[in-house]
Design a protein around this motif. Structure first.
Motif: not given
Length: 462
Positions: A352-355, A299-308, A311-324
Motif C-alpha cells: 500500500f505504501s509503494f504505489v 493500491a493502484t485503484q485506491l490511489a485514484v479515488k483517495f489520493g496518496p 494509503l501511505m498512512v494506512a500502509g505504514g501502520l499495517i506494516a508496523a502492526s506486522g512488525m509488532l
C-alpha cells in the motif's frame, strides 16, 4: 540482477559468516556495503549514463557487476567480500539508471512505454522474491558463493543482447559531473554506518563511535552546502525541499529501514533458531512478497479515488502492526499461526505504501528533473536500508550482550533465548520506524488525488 542482489545474500549470510569468520557486529557490511555504494552513487551514475552514452554505461555496468560478483564469490576473507559487495554497488549504480533510461528512449509511444515499464516494474518487484528463493536453492544445493557467481552468466547474456539490439542514446547539454557532491554524500553515509558498527563493539559513548557519527553528519552537511552552491548539482535542492516530495523521501527512508531489517533478521531467525534449511528459509519469506503484490494491485485503484496520503498512512501502520506481531516470536514459534500472518501484514503494508510513493515523488516535478526525482526515491530507500541494517544490527548485538549478562546460568539454550530476545527488540524498533513513516505522511504530505501524475509511464518510472 541489481534488485536480486539486495536480498539473495540474506539466506547465504549464516554460511558465509561461518566460513569467513565474520563477527555478528560486522556481518551487516555484506548488505550495507552494497546498498550504500548503490544508493550513494545512483544519482551520479544516472548523470554519467545520460552524457557518456546509455548503452555504453549499461554494458560497462553489467561487465563490472559480473567482475565484482566473481571477486565476491571467490572471497577468502570478510574484508574481501565487503569490498566486492561495495564494487557491485558502484557498478549497479551505473547499470540501473542506464537500463531505465534506455527503456525510456526505446519506447516512445505512450501505450508501448506503459507496457515496457509494467514489465520492468514486475521484474524489479519480483527480483527481491526470486533472490530469497534462489539464495536458498544455491546455498543449500551448491554453495553460498554461487549466490554471487550466478550473476556472471546473467550479466554476459545482457551484455551480448545489448550490443546486438540496443541502439546508443545520450543526452545533450552540459556534461559536467558533481563529483564532490557524490564523494561527500557517500563518505558521509559510510562514516555514519561505521559509527553504528563501532557502537556494537565499544558502546555509544565511545570516542571513536561518536567521532565517526559526527564526521558522517559533518560530511552530509557539506554535501548539502555543495549542492546549494554547485552549478551542476547532483541533487538539486528544489527537488527535496518541496513539501510533498520531501515527505515522500522521508517516508521512503523509513520503509527502507523496516523492509531491510525484517528480511535480514527473519532470515537469521529461520536458520539459526528454527533450524530451517536455506531453501525453507527462502520460501518462508515469500508471504511478505505475496502481500506486497496483493496490496500493490489494490493500491493502484485506491490511489485514484483517495489520493496518496491515506494509503501511505494506512500502509505504514499495517506494516508496523506486522512488525509488532513478530515481536511475539519464541524458540519454537509455529509458522502458520504466527509468522505467516505477521509477514502478510508487513507485505500488505509495504504494498500500500509503494504505489502512492512512486507517484508522489514525481508530483510537480519539471521534465528535466524527473530522472533525478525518481533516482532520489530509489536512493533514499537504499540508504534507509543501509542505515537501518547497521543501526538494527548494533541494537541486536547490544541486546544479546545485555540479556545474557543478566542470566545466572549460561549455556546453549540461554544463547538461543538471547538471540530471540534480540530479534524481538529489533522488530519493535522496526515497527517504530514504520509507524514514524506513517506520522510523517500524515503531517507533512498535502497532495490529493488531483495532484498525482496522469502519465502512466511516469508513475512506473518512479
Amino acid at each position: 540482477m541489481v534488485v536480486l542482489d539486495a536480498t539473495v545474500v540474506n539466506i547465504a549470510l549464516p554460511q558465509a559468516q561461518a566460513e569467513l569468520g565474520i563477527t555478528d557486529a560486522n556481518r551487516q557490511w555484506v548488505l550495507t556495503a552494497y546498498t550504500l555504494a548503490f544508493g550513494g552513487l545512483l544519482l551520479l551514475g544516472g548523470r554519467i549514463a545520460d552524457y557518456w552514452g546509455r548503452r555504453r554505461a549499461f554494458v560497462l555496468g553489467a561487465i563490472g557487476f559480473a567482475v565484482a560478483s566473481a571477486i565476491g564469490g571467490l572471497a577468502q576473507s570478510g574484508e574481501m567480500l565487503f569490498a566486492a559487495r561495495a564494487l557491485q554497488g558502484v557498478f549497479g549504480a551505473l547499470l540501473a539508471p542506464a537500463g531505465l533510461a534506455l527503456l525510456t528512449g526505446l519506447f516512445t509511444e505512450a501505450k508501448e512505454r506503459a507496457k515496457a515499464f509494467a514489465v520492468y516494474g514486475a521484474i524489479a518487484g519480483g527480483g527481491a522474491a526470486i533472490g530469497l528463493v534462489l539464495g536458498g536453492v544455491l546455498t543449500q544445493y551448491a554453495d553460498w558463493r554461487w549466490c554471487l557467481l550466478v550473476n556472471i552468466p546473467i550479466a554476459l547474456i545482457a551484455v551480448f543482447a545489448a550490443l546486438a539490439v540496443v541502439p546508443e542514446s545520450r543526452a545533450h547539454g552540459d556534461t559536467k559531473y558533481d563529483v564532490p557532491g557524490a564523494v561527500t554524500a557517500t563518505l558521509g553515509l559510510v562514516s555514519l554506518v561505521y559509527g553504528f558498527t563501532q557502537a556494537a563493539d565499544k558502546g555509544w559513548s565511545d570516542s571513536a563511535t561518536l567521532s565517526f557519527i559526527a564526521g558522517g553528519l559533518v560530511l552530509l552537511a557539506a554535501f548539502v552546502i555543495i549542492e546549494l552552491r554547485s552549478r551542476n548539482p547532483l541533487l538539486p535542492m528544489r527537488i527535496i525541499l518541496d513539501r510533498n516530495r520531501g515527505g515522500a523521501y522521508l517516508f521512503s527512508m523509513m520503509v527502507g529501514i523496516g523492509l531491510m531489517g525484517a528480511f535480514l533478521f527473519l532470515a537469521l531467525y529461520f536458520q539459526i533458531v528454527l533450524q530451517y534449511t536455506p531453501l525453507e528459509s527462502g520460501l518462508a519469506m515469500l508471504p511478505v512478497t505475496a502481500g506486497v503484490f496483493i496490496a500493490a494491485g489494490l493500491a493502484t485503484q485506491l490511489a485514484v479515488k483517495f489520493g496518496p496520503k491515506p494509503l501511505m498512512v494506512a500502509g505504514g501502520l499495517i506494516a508496523a502492526s506486522g512488525m509488532l506481531y513478530l515481536t511475539q516470536i519464541g524458540l519454537d514459534t509455529a509458522f502458520v499461526t504466527h509468522v505467516l500472518p505477521a509477514e502478510l501484514l508487513l507485505g500488505l503494508g509495504l504494498g500500500f505504501s509503494f504505489v502512492p510513493l512512486s507517484s508522489l515523488a514525481l508530483v510537480g516535478v519539471p521534465e528535466h528533473d524527473a530522472g533525478a526525482a525518481s533516482a532520489t526515491l530509489n536512493a533514499t530507500q537504499q540508504i534507509g536500508g543501509s542505515l537501518g541494517v547497521a543501526l538494527l544490527s548494533t541494537i541486536a548485538t547490544t541486546a544479546v550482550t545485555s540479556w545474557s549478562a543478566k542470566q545466572a546460568v549460561q549455556g546453549p539454550m540461554i544463547q538461543f533465548q538471547a538471540l530471540v530476545h534480540s530479534y524481538q527488540v529489533v522488530f519493535a524498533w522496526g515497527a517504530g520506524f514504520l509507524a514514524l513513516g506513517a506520522v510523517i505522511a500524515a503531517f507533512i504530505i498535502k497532495a490529493t488525488k488531483d495532484d498525482l501524475p496522469t502519465d502512466v509511464a511516469a508513475v512506473h518510472m518512479g
